[in-house]
Write a protein that holds these residues in place. Structure first.
Motif, short mmCIF file in Angstrom:
data_model
loop_
_atom_site.label_atom_id
_atom_site.label_comp_id
_atom_site.label_asym_id
_atom_site.label_seq_id
_atom_site.Cartn_x
_atom_site.Cartn_y
_atom_site.Cartn_z
N UNK A 336 49.07 26.62 55.24
CA UNK A 336 48.89 25.44 54.50
C UNK A 336 49.00 24.18 55.35
N UNK A 337 49.86 24.12 56.52
CA UNK A 337 50.05 23.07 57.38
C UNK A 337 48.90 23.19 58.51
N UNK A 338 48.75 24.53 59.12
CA UNK A 338 48.27 24.88 60.30
C UNK A 338 46.58 24.50 60.22
N UNK A 339 46.14 24.97 59.15
CA UNK A 339 44.39 24.92 58.98
C UNK A 339 43.94 23.41 59.02
N UNK A 340 44.75 22.47 58.34
CA UNK A 340 44.06 21.13 58.32
C UNK A 340 44.63 20.48 59.77
N UNK A 341 45.64 20.76 60.40
CA UNK A 341 46.01 20.27 61.78
C UNK A 341 44.95 21.06 62.87
N UNK A 342 44.50 22.21 62.74
CA UNK A 342 43.52 22.97 63.28
C UNK A 342 42.25 22.27 63.29
N UNK A 343 41.55 22.05 62.08
CA UNK A 343 40.28 21.37 61.85
C UNK A 343 40.40 19.94 62.33
N UNK A 344 41.29 19.25 62.28
CA UNK A 344 41.45 18.10 62.83
C UNK A 344 41.72 17.92 64.22
N UNK A 345 42.11 18.94 65.08
CA UNK A 345 42.04 19.06 66.51
C UNK A 345 40.66 19.35 66.81
N UNK A 346 40.18 20.25 66.19
CA UNK A 346 38.76 20.63 66.84
C UNK A 346 37.81 19.52 66.72
N UNK A 347 37.93 18.72 65.40
CA UNK A 347 36.96 17.50 65.38
C UNK A 347 37.32 16.41 66.17
N UNK A 348 38.65 16.29 66.68
CA UNK A 348 38.85 15.56 67.78
C UNK A 348 38.53 15.83 69.06
N UNK A 349 38.71 17.16 69.44
CA UNK A 349 38.01 17.64 70.71
C UNK A 349 36.38 17.56 70.58
N UNK A 350 35.96 17.56 69.76
CA UNK A 350 34.49 17.51 69.64
C UNK A 350 33.98 16.00 69.67
N UNK A 351 34.95 15.21 68.94
CA UNK A 351 34.51 13.63 69.03
C UNK A 351 34.82 13.01 70.61
N UNK A 352 35.59 13.67 71.19
CA UNK A 352 36.03 13.03 72.59
C UNK A 352 35.13 13.93 73.69
N UNK A 353 34.50 14.75 73.09
CA UNK A 353 33.53 15.35 74.24
C UNK A 353 34.23 16.50 74.97
N UNK A 354 35.35 16.82 74.59
CA UNK A 354 36.13 17.78 75.53
C UNK A 354 35.40 19.22 75.09
N UNK A 355 35.03 19.53 73.93
CA UNK A 355 34.21 20.73 73.65
C UNK A 355 33.02 20.17 72.86
N UNK A 356 31.78 21.24 72.71
CA UNK A 356 30.78 20.74 71.86
C UNK A 356 30.67 21.90 70.67
N UNK A 357 31.28 21.25 69.59
CA UNK A 357 31.37 22.16 68.43
C UNK A 357 30.72 21.44 67.14
N UNK A 358 30.77 20.24 67.05
CA UNK A 358 30.18 19.61 65.61
C UNK A 358 29.10 18.67 66.19
#
Length: 359
Positions: A336-358
């Motif tokens: 319940x808490x982990x999934x939104x945080x994980x999605x937010x983390x992946x979005x942040x890493x993608x936005x900052x160019x750390x990973x190429x995901x979205x």
């Protein structure tokens, strides 16, 4: 043509790659984490106490290991005392409520059903006197069956409490392991952290540091969001219960608002049984008022929670709601808490160019 084939091949490889990562994460969270959870919590507690330990060690000119031992001891003593007091009170209240279910049935529910049946019987008698005997027989069977069901539910709940008590030894072993591990980890936190850091490449350590910083900030944001939701729920309950005329409305609203944080039980865990009990006691206006307050609180929470939590995490409310629903169904409270945080983390890493995901 070659480029089109390469794109398809890359898409298939990436899909399999992310599927495997998701599968490993699911297996880890669902099974492995239960085995190593005492050590994970110990490491997190040691991490929280790291800065106070260093500050006090410099201020008091005492070796950091001595300070860490004292802080860990104070931390667990405080937490242990609070949980002991709350746990003893909660167990006594729940046990008394469960044991009193048959008495509530005999003194409240059964008289209500009998009075209701008398009204129905009189109406049926006016229509067709021959149906009264059939109705009597059916009603007697219903009342007897319901009484047995209430007793069985009470016994099964008492049995559940007994099984919960039987699982306490395993739980206590984990608690002891966590406490002992916290002492050792807190005393040698820097050494252990450096050892773990050396096992990764420079690039990996940079990503880990970004993840750690973002997770620390995000957890604070999530806690702040739920405190805001709890505050809104508290205000709604205080106003609603005061209008109904419930004594000590503010105190009761505060207790329910804290209980509302629990994802499985929530407000309904208190207000639905409360509505039923007051209804059978004959307080129809109060019962209806509690039900209306519960419906309003539930609707407002379901509207605000995805928007507040999703907005704080940088997620669209629909995405936040979907991730919370999927996480809760797959893993429970952690999901319940982990999934939104994980999605937010992946979005942040993608936005900052750390990973190429979205895109």
């Amino acid at each position: 043509m070659e480029s089109h084939y390469s794109n398809k091949k890359r898409f298939i490889v990436n899909t399999i790659y992310f599927f495997l990562i998701a599968l490993i994460a699911y297996v880890f969270l669902n099974y492995a984490i239960n085995l190593i959870s005492p050590f994970i919590f110990a490491f997190l507690i040691a991490y929280m106490l790291k800065k106070p330990t260093k500050s006090l060690a410099v201020m008091l000119k005492i070796p950091p290991k001595m300070v860490s031992i004292v802080l860990v001891l104070l931390f667990y003593s405080t937490i242990g005392l609070l949980f002991s007091l709350i746990g003893v009170k909660l167990i006594s209240v729940v046990t008394a409520l469960i044991s009193g279910l048959p008495l509530i049935y005999e003194t409240q529910l059964e008289p209500f059903l009998l009075n209701t049946f008398d009204v129905v019987e009189q109406a049926v008698y006016r229509l067709d006197p021959a149906l009264v005997e059939v109705l009597n027989e059916g009603f007697n069977q219903f009342v007897n069956s319901l009484g047995e069901d209430v007793k069985n539910v009470s016994l099964s709940l008492v049995g559940s409490l007994s099984s919960l008590a039987s699982s306490l030894p395993e739980f206590l072993i984990k608690i002891v392991l966590m406490i002992i591990s916290t002492f050792f980890i807190a005393m040698d936190y820097d050494t252990l952290a450096q050892f773990i850091s050396r096992q990764f490449t420079k690039r990996s350590n940079e990503i880990i540091q970004k993840i750690k910083q973002y997770i620390s900030h995000t957890l604070f944001v999530v806690v702040r969001s739920y405190i805001l939701i709890m505050g809104i729920t508290f205000i709604e309950l205080s106003v609603g219960l005061s209008i109904i005329g419930i004594p000590n409305a503010v105190l009761i609203a505060f207790m329910i608002a804290i209980f509302d944080i629990l994802p499985v039980l929530g407000t309904g865990g208190i207000m639905i049984p409360w509505t039923i009990i007051t209804f059978f006691q004959g307080n129809y206006q109060v019962s209806l008022g509690i039900l209306v307050v519960y419906i309003v609180v539930t609707i407002v929470r379901n509207i605000l929670e995805p928007k507040i939590v999703g907005g704080q995490l940088g997620l669209h409310p629909v995405v936040a709601l979907m991730s919370m629903f999927i996480g809760a169904n797959l893993i429970g409270v952690i999901g319940l808490f982990g999934f939104p945080i994980t999605l937010s983390l992946l979005k942040h890493l993608s936005d900052t160019g750390t990973i190429k995901l979205l895109k």
